[in-house]
Motif scaffolding. Structure first.
Motif, PDB file in Angstrom:
ATOM      1  N   PHE A   1     -12.336  -6.701 -17.920  1.00 28.56           N
ATOM      2  CA  PHE A   1     -11.191  -7.442 -18.449  1.00 28.56           C
ATOM      3  C   PHE A   1      -9.921  -6.591 -18.388  1.00 28.56           C
ATOM      4  CE2 PHE A   1     -13.962 -10.620 -20.504  1.00 28.56           C
ATOM      5  CZ  PHE A   1     -13.199 -11.767 -20.291  1.00 28.56           C
ATOM      6  N   LEU A   2     -10.043  -5.331 -18.736  1.00 24.63           N
ATOM      7  CA  LEU A   2      -8.886  -4.432 -18.702  1.00 24.63           C
ATOM      8  C   LEU A   2      -8.352  -4.299 -17.278  1.00 24.63           C
ATOM      9  CD1 LEU A   2      -7.058  -2.577 -20.353  1.00 24.63           C
ATOM     10  CD2 LEU A   2      -8.749  -0.765 -20.046  1.00 24.63           C
ATOM     11  N   GLU A   3      -9.226  -4.092 -16.315  1.00 20.26           N
ATOM     12  CA  GLU A   3      -8.808  -3.984 -14.915  1.00 20.26           C
ATOM     13  C   GLU A   3      -8.178  -5.284 -14.423  1.00 20.26           C
ATOM     14  OE1 GLU A   3     -11.892  -2.515 -12.303  1.00 20.26           O
ATOM     15  OE2 GLU A   3     -12.520  -1.061 -13.812  1.00 20.26           O
ATOM     16  N   LEU A   4      -8.783  -6.415 -14.758  1.00 19.71           N
ATOM     17  CA  LEU A   4      -8.260  -7.713 -14.352  1.00 19.71           C
ATOM     18  C   LEU A   4      -6.864  -7.954 -14.929  1.00 19.71           C
ATOM     19  CD1 LEU A   4      -8.719 -10.479 -12.973  1.00 19.71           C
ATOM     20  CD2 LEU A   4      -9.679 -11.259 -15.162  1.00 19.71           C
ATOM     21  N   HIS A   5      -6.689  -7.664 -16.205  1.00 23.04           N
ATOM     22  CA  HIS A   5      -5.366  -7.843 -16.814  1.00 23.04           C
ATOM     23  C   HIS A   5      -4.345  -6.900 -16.199  1.00 23.04           C
ATOM     24  CE1 HIS A   5      -7.342 -10.321 -19.801  1.00 23.04           C
ATOM     25  NE2 HIS A   5      -6.157 -10.647 -20.259  1.00 23.04           N
ATOM     26  N   ASN A   6      -4.748  -5.692 -15.920  1.00 25.76           N
ATOM     27  CA  ASN A   6      -3.827  -4.733 -15.313  1.00 25.76           C
ATOM     28  C   ASN A   6      -3.379  -5.203 -13.934  1.00 25.76           C
ATOM     29  OD1 ASN A   6      -2.358  -2.295 -15.467  1.00 25.76           O
ATOM     30  ND2 ASN A   6      -3.835  -1.344 -14.092  1.00 25.76           N
ATOM     31  N   ALA A   7      -4.279  -5.794 -13.167  1.00 29.03           N
ATOM     32  CA  ALA A   7      -3.945  -6.277 -11.821  1.00 29.03           C
ATOM     33  C   ALA A   7      -3.175  -7.594 -11.856  1.00 29.03           C
ATOM     34  CB  ALA A   7      -5.227  -6.453 -11.003  1.00 29.03           C
ATOM     35  N   THR A   8      -3.520  -8.475 -12.790  1.00 28.31           N
ATOM     36  CA  THR A   8      -2.964  -9.821 -12.803  1.00 28.31           C
ATOM     37  C   THR A   8      -1.759  -9.968 -13.726  1.00 28.31           C
ATOM     38  OG1 THR A   8      -5.218 -10.609 -12.443  1.00 28.31           O
ATOM     39  CG2 THR A   8      -3.586 -12.253 -13.040  1.00 28.31           C
TER      40      THR A   8
ATOM     41  N   PRO B   1       0.257  -7.284 -15.447  1.00 30.69           N
ATOM     42  CA  PRO B   1       0.625  -5.919 -15.855  1.00 30.69           C
ATOM     43  C   PRO B   1       1.713  -5.881 -16.928  1.00 30.69           C
ATOM     44  CG  PRO B   1       1.463  -6.409 -13.665  1.00 30.69           C
ATOM     45  CD  PRO B   1       0.560  -7.538 -14.039  1.00 30.69           C
ATOM     46  N   GLY B   2       2.637  -6.823 -16.902  1.00 29.32           N
ATOM     47  CA  GLY B   2       3.680  -6.851 -17.929  1.00 29.32           C
ATOM     48  C   GLY B   2       3.115  -7.125 -19.306  1.00 29.32           C
ATOM     49  N   TYR B   3       2.163  -8.047 -19.378  1.00 26.23           N
ATOM     50  CA  TYR B   3       1.501  -8.364 -20.650  1.00 26.23           C
ATOM     51  C   TYR B   3       0.777  -7.135 -21.184  1.00 26.23           C
ATOM     52  CZ  TYR B   3      -2.097 -10.338 -23.722  1.00 26.23           C
ATOM     53  OH  TYR B   3      -2.945 -10.604 -24.766  1.00 26.23           O
ATOM     54  N   LEU B   4       0.071  -6.456 -20.310  1.00 27.19           N
ATOM     55  CA  LEU B   4      -0.651  -5.259 -20.727  1.00 27.19           C
ATOM     56  C   LEU B   4       0.321  -4.180 -21.203  1.00 27.19           C
ATOM     57  CD1 LEU B   4      -3.670  -4.794 -20.854  1.00 27.19           C
ATOM     58  CD2 LEU B   4      -3.497  -3.546 -18.717  1.00 27.19           C
ATOM     59  N   GLU B   5       1.430  -4.027 -20.506  1.00 27.99           N
ATOM     60  CA  GLU B   5       2.444  -3.045 -20.923  1.00 27.99           C
ATOM     61  C   GLU B   5       3.018  -3.397 -22.297  1.00 27.99           C
ATOM     62  OE1 GLU B   5       3.743  -0.047 -19.600  1.00 27.99           O
ATOM     63  OE2 GLU B   5       1.813  -0.229 -18.578  1.00 27.99           O
ATOM     64  N   GLU B   6       3.194  -4.683 -22.586  1.00 29.31           N
ATOM     65  CA  GLU B   6       3.671  -5.079 -23.913  1.00 29.31           C
ATOM     66  C   GLU B   6       2.662  -4.678 -24.985  1.00 29.31           C
ATOM     67  OE1 GLU B   6       5.225  -9.009 -24.539  1.00 29.31           O
ATOM     68  OE2 GLU B   6       6.473  -8.869 -22.743  1.00 29.31           O
ATOM     69  N   ILE B   7       1.371  -4.867 -24.723  1.00 23.55           N
ATOM     70  CA  ILE B   7       0.365  -4.493 -25.707  1.00 23.55           C
ATOM     71  C   ILE B   7       0.362  -2.977 -25.910  1.00 23.55           C
ATOM     72  CG2 ILE B   7      -2.105  -4.479 -26.275  1.00 23.55           C
ATOM     73  CD1 ILE B   7      -2.336  -7.166 -24.853  1.00 23.55           C
ATOM     74  N   VAL B   8       0.544  -2.218 -24.830  1.00 25.90           N
ATOM     75  CA  VAL B   8       0.667  -0.758 -24.958  1.00 25.90           C
ATOM     76  C   VAL B   8       1.847  -0.435 -25.872  1.00 25.90           C
ATOM     77  CG1 VAL B   8       1.229   1.365 -23.721  1.00 25.90           C
ATOM     78  CG2 VAL B   8      -0.445  -0.215 -22.760  1.00 25.90           C
TER      79      VAL B   8
END
Length: 121
Positions: free
Chosen positions: A82-89, A91-98
């Protein structure tokens, strides 16, 4: 980056007049920056609310960490996928969570796994 605003609850002009209605919401405004900076600003501004939500979900978080996140977790590969998929698909959302995690002073994986609670079911 254009200006963004996030509305965390619905604005109800009569909220204080009726006990069954929630209190009026806060509006958060942010100018400039990137996804991580936006998340950091939100995390910083709503640090206590995030801490309260995590505290209210502590039993669920414990189970999610034990099953998916902790070293040797039996379902760690699912979480990693899931982490890899979110990072690839997304990335902006994942950066917001970071950014949220950084601003709120909490662990990134705690916020991310909580956001995946429905998917990990």
């Amino acid at each position: 980056m254009r200006s963004r605003a996030i509305l965390l609850t619905a604005l109800l002009p009569l909220a204080g007049a009726h006990p069954a209605l929630p209190p009026p919401l806060e509006i958060f405004s942010f100018r400039g920056g990137n996804h991580r900076e936006f998340g950091r600003a939100v995390g910083t501004r709503f640090r206590q609310k995030i801490a309260d939500r995590l505290a209210a979900s502590s039993a669920l978080l414990h189970e999610l960490h034990r099953a998916f996140v902790d070293p040797g977790a039996p379902k760690a590969r699912i979480y990693s996928d899931f982490l890899e998929l979110h990072n690839a698909t997304f990335p902006g959302y994942l950066e917001e969570i970071v950014g949220y995690a950084d601003g709120a002073g909490v662990n990134f994986h705690t916020l991310f796994v909580l956001n995946l609670r429905e998917e990990l079911g």
